[in-house]
Design a protein around this motif. Structure first.
Motif, short mmCIF file in Angstrom:
data_model
loop_
_atom_site.label_atom_id
_atom_site.label_comp_id
_atom_site.label_asym_id
_atom_site.label_seq_id
_atom_site.Cartn_x
_atom_site.Cartn_y
_atom_site.Cartn_z
N ILE A 169 -4.11 -2.09 -5.33
CA ILE A 169 -2.85 -1.51 -4.88
C ILE A 169 -3.11 -0.24 -4.06
CG2 ILE A 169 -0.71 -0.42 -5.66
CD1 ILE A 169 -0.83 -2.39 -8.06
N GLU A 170 -4.02 0.59 -4.57
CA GLU A 170 -4.32 1.83 -3.85
C GLU A 170 -4.91 1.56 -2.46
OE1 GLU A 170 -5.30 4.52 -7.81
OE2 GLU A 170 -6.92 3.70 -6.58
N THR A 171 -5.81 0.58 -2.42
CA THR A 171 -6.42 0.25 -1.12
C THR A 171 -5.37 -0.27 -0.15
OG1 THR A 171 -8.38 -0.36 -2.35
CG2 THR A 171 -8.33 -0.97 -0.04
N ARG A 172 -4.47 -1.11 -0.65
CA ARG A 172 -3.42 -1.64 0.23
C ARG A 172 -2.55 -0.52 0.77
NH1 ARG A 172 -1.53 -6.63 -3.45
NH2 ARG A 172 -3.32 -7.95 -3.05
N GLU A 173 -2.21 0.42 -0.12
CA GLU A 173 -1.39 1.54 0.33
C GLU A 173 -2.12 2.32 1.42
OE1 GLU A 173 1.73 2.19 -0.36
OE2 GLU A 173 1.64 0.29 -1.46
N LEU A 174 -3.41 2.50 1.19
CA LEU A 174 -4.23 3.23 2.15
C LEU A 174 -4.20 2.54 3.50
CD1 LEU A 174 -6.08 5.65 2.07
CD2 LEU A 174 -7.97 4.15 1.54
N ILE A 175 -4.35 1.22 3.48
CA ILE A 175 -4.38 0.46 4.73
C ILE A 175 -3.03 0.56 5.43
CG2 ILE A 175 -4.59 -1.84 5.71
CD1 ILE A 175 -6.63 -2.40 3.45
N LYS A 176 -1.97 0.43 4.62
CA LYS A 176 -0.64 0.53 5.22
C LYS A 176 -0.45 1.90 5.86
CE LYS A 176 1.95 -2.08 2.06
NZ LYS A 176 3.17 -2.14 1.23
N VAL A 194 -1.62 -10.66 2.24
CA VAL A 194 -1.10 -10.71 3.60
C VAL A 194 0.38 -10.35 3.59
CG1 VAL A 194 -0.62 -12.23 5.54
CG2 VAL A 194 -2.79 -12.39 4.34
N GLU A 195 1.10 -10.92 2.61
CA GLU A 195 2.53 -10.64 2.53
C GLU A 195 2.79 -9.15 2.37
OE1 GLU A 195 4.88 -14.23 0.51
OE2 GLU A 195 3.36 -13.30 -0.75
N GLN A 196 1.94 -8.51 1.56
CA GLN A 196 2.23 -7.13 1.23
C GLN A 196 1.76 -6.14 2.28
OE1 GLN A 196 0.91 -6.32 -2.77
NE2 GLN A 196 1.87 -8.22 -3.43
N THR A 197 0.73 -6.47 3.04
CA THR A 197 0.22 -5.46 3.95
C THR A 197 0.39 -5.79 5.42
OG1 THR A 197 -1.91 -6.39 3.36
CG2 THR A 197 -1.49 -4.20 2.59
N GLU A 217 6.93 -13.13 7.97
CA GLU A 217 8.25 -13.62 7.52
C GLU A 217 8.48 -15.07 7.94
OE1 GLU A 217 9.06 -10.33 9.63
OE2 GLU A 217 7.90 -9.66 7.90
N ASN A 218 8.21 -15.34 9.21
CA ASN A 218 8.42 -16.71 9.70
C ASN A 218 7.62 -17.71 8.91
OD1 ASN A 218 10.18 -15.98 11.62
ND2 ASN A 218 8.70 -15.97 13.31
#
Lengths: 323, 255
Positions: A169-176, A194-197, A217-218
């Motif tokens: 989760i932390e890494t994803r936040e960082l990437i975002k 993929v969906e989350q980031t 989304e598509n």
């Protein structure tokens, strides 16, 4: 920002990447999705000038990876699958080394090192030996290394592989948090990542694009339109038997397909798929209960990546057959 | 230039960050010390004898001590060099850090040059520590320092040349043991080529012998600085480094 045309990479006789074309616009986060061995890493290695393509071209920020590799490398930050760390170095020493390697002017190096340490939350570990760091922190140092020269393009190969859920989760936040300034390509075999980031997704399978690049989304709308439900029925005195239960479920409005599965302890388990855009859980429950059977479980089944691949490749073949 | 220095500094630091470096220096110093002791002991013995027999002529310290010592040391070098070069590229390939180097805006030649020069600098340190033994010669006698300097230049050149080949071999594999064994085999081969002339005097034997690093070290040990030997070493260094750069390039195409 990134333009890949007809990219092919062969290792001897095996074709790792087969005629891939896609484009990535500035500032996008693109997920590179595919099972292991799909050619994700190979494509990334071509983009980072680590490997030359066998055929086709790849351009980063307008520079060709074969003709102007130094210009491409200057504009790319790359985190390979296992972070390229020297265990005998301290974190700060390592980042200093990478900063010099990436050609950051000498007077800016201390400031940049501080910035990326803060950004990647490794400030407290600055003076630790890399060999003493945990997997999660190594990954962060790897990420810090990739962004230290503020590259236009960030290429991250499975940035969350091998991390625990909190670190993921932390890494994803960082990437975002890095999005916007950088164009990011990250590879993964986890759909939810993929969906989350990511905003865009490129699905690759066996070295080929499994679907044209699209927004997340598509793609999810297309794939998640149909619902899949696991239904478990406990028979009483052999009633109902599998065949009649399946027949009954197939009659429920909106159901497209009923697949028998292996139930435990004599219970009957089915996987029921709905037609596009139909919610069938309530109807299924009603049908089973009205028939007087014991409904022991009713649960939505998430479409796994594997299934999405099956669907995508199946639909591609179907489309090919029509032509 | 700056990239080259970056690689060079990192490489040199990582040599001294590991105990292996000190073990190599210690090993070399011990063996060197032994040979030095033996050479001096023989020298002292001989001079006593010649004095007792009434031949009072001064014996040549270089001929009796330095020259045999240097010939022995140049052979020990063959054993030490694989230990120095084995990790240069093999370790980077194994741990994946080679991807960092090769995706950074650095030329392959800069990487190779930085690594090789760091190895050569380390070898120079090994030689420098061993040279402490010679201080005793200067305290108790008065040897000529110029031929000693030439001999050391020879050791360094020979080392640099073998290190270049060791670097090349290290770039071929991701296994340090294989890199060390390969480098050792190469060193050994370049050493024993010299023996060919002992039983064969045909033209080809002279060519093979010419290829040996030891053939070209002999004049240095005598204290003779001959341009043909310097040219041999320098061109061998170039060849080794050139092969390494090529091997790095081919890594991209093969990988």
């Amino acid at each position: 920002m990134i333009k890949v045309e007809g990219l092919t990479k062969r290792y001897g006789r095996t074709v790792a990447v087969d005629d891939i074309s896609f484009e990535v616009q500035k500032g996008q986060i693109v997920g590179f999705l595919g099972p292991n061995g799909a050619g994700k890493t190979t494509t990334m290695r071509v983009l980072t000038c680590f490997l030359p393509p066998t055929a086709g071209t790849a351009r980063v920020a307008g520079f060709d990876v074969l003709e102007q590799p130094l210009e491409v490398k200057r504009r790319i930050g790359y985190l390979p699958e296992s972070p390229p760390l020297y265990p005998e170095m301290e974190v700060r020493e390592y980042l200093n080394f990478v900063a010099r390697l990436k050609g950051i002017p000498k007077r800016d190096i201390p400031r940049r090192v501080e910035e990326v340490c803060e950004r990647c939350a490794i400030g407290d570990y600055r003076d630790k030996l890399i060999s003493k760091l945990s997997r999660g922190y190594r990954q962060r140092v790897g990420l810090a290394q990739a962004i230290i020269h503020n590259p236009d393009v960030l290429i991250l190969d499975e940035p969350t592989a091998g991390l625990d859920p909190k670190q993921i989760i932390e890494t994803r936040e960082l990437i975002k948090g890095l999005a916007g300034e950088h164009t990011i390509i990250l590879s993964t075999h986890i759909l939810s990542e993929v969906e989350q980031t990511c905003q865009h997704v490129i699905i690759i399978n066996k070295g080929k694009l499994a679907a044209p690049p699209d927004t997340v989304e598509n793609l999810t709308r297309r794939l998640r339109g149909a619902e899949s439900v696991a239904v478990e029925i406990e028979p009483r005195n052999g009633v109902p038997d599998a065949a009649s239960a399946q027949r009954r479920l197939e009659q429920v409005a909106g159901v497209s397909r009923v697949l028998p599965r292996d139930g435990r302890d004599g219970r009957l388990l089915f996987e029921v798929e709905s037609l596009q855009g139909r919610q069938v859980r309530a109807e299924i429950a009603r049908a089973v209960v009205e028939a007087g059977w014991n409904l022991t479980e009713l649960r939505p089944v998430a479409l796994s990546l594997e299934k999405i691949f099956l669907e995508l490749t199946a639909s591609e073949q179907a489309a090919g057959g029509e032509r | 230039m700056r990239n080259f220095l970056t690689i060079y500094r990192k490489e040199l630091k990582s040599y001294f960050a590991s105990w292996v470096a000190y073990a190599i220096i210690a090993f070399f110093a011990v063996v060197y010390g032994y040979f030095f002791y033996v050479a001096t002991a023989i020298f002292v013995n001989q001079s006593f004898q010649s004095q007792m027999m009434g031949r009072g002529f001064p014996m040549d310290m270089h001929e009796w001590v330095i020259r045999p010592l240097m010939m022995n040391v140049s052979v020990i070098g063959l054993f030490v060099i694989p230990m120095i070069t084995m990790r240069l590229f093999a370790e980077e390939k194994r741990s994946g850090t080679i991807e960092l180097l090769m995706t950074s805006p650095v030329r392959d030649a800069e990487i190779v040059l930085g690594k090789w020069l760091a190895a050569t600098t380390f070898y120079a340190c090994v030689l420098a520590v061993s040279a402490l033994n010679l201080v005793f010669l200067f305290i108790y006698g008065n040897p000529d320092w110029k031929p000693i300097l030439v001999a050391y230049l020879g050791l360094l050149l020979q080392g640099a040349c073998l290190l270049a080949f060791g670097t090349f071999i290290s770039s071929l594999t991701r296994n340090q043991i294989i890199a060390a064994a390969g480098a050792f085999a190469a060193c050994l081969l370049l050493w024993v080529f010299e023996w060919v002339t002992a039983y064969e005097t045909a033209g080809w034997a002279r060519v093979v012998s010419y290829l040996s690093v030891l053939t070209h070290f002999e004049p240095f040990a005598k204290g003779v600085l001959d341009s043909k030997d310097v040219i041999y070493y320098v061109s061998a260094i170039f060849l080794g480094l050139f092969l390494t750069v090529r091997s790095l390039e081919s890594l991209r195409w093969r990988a």
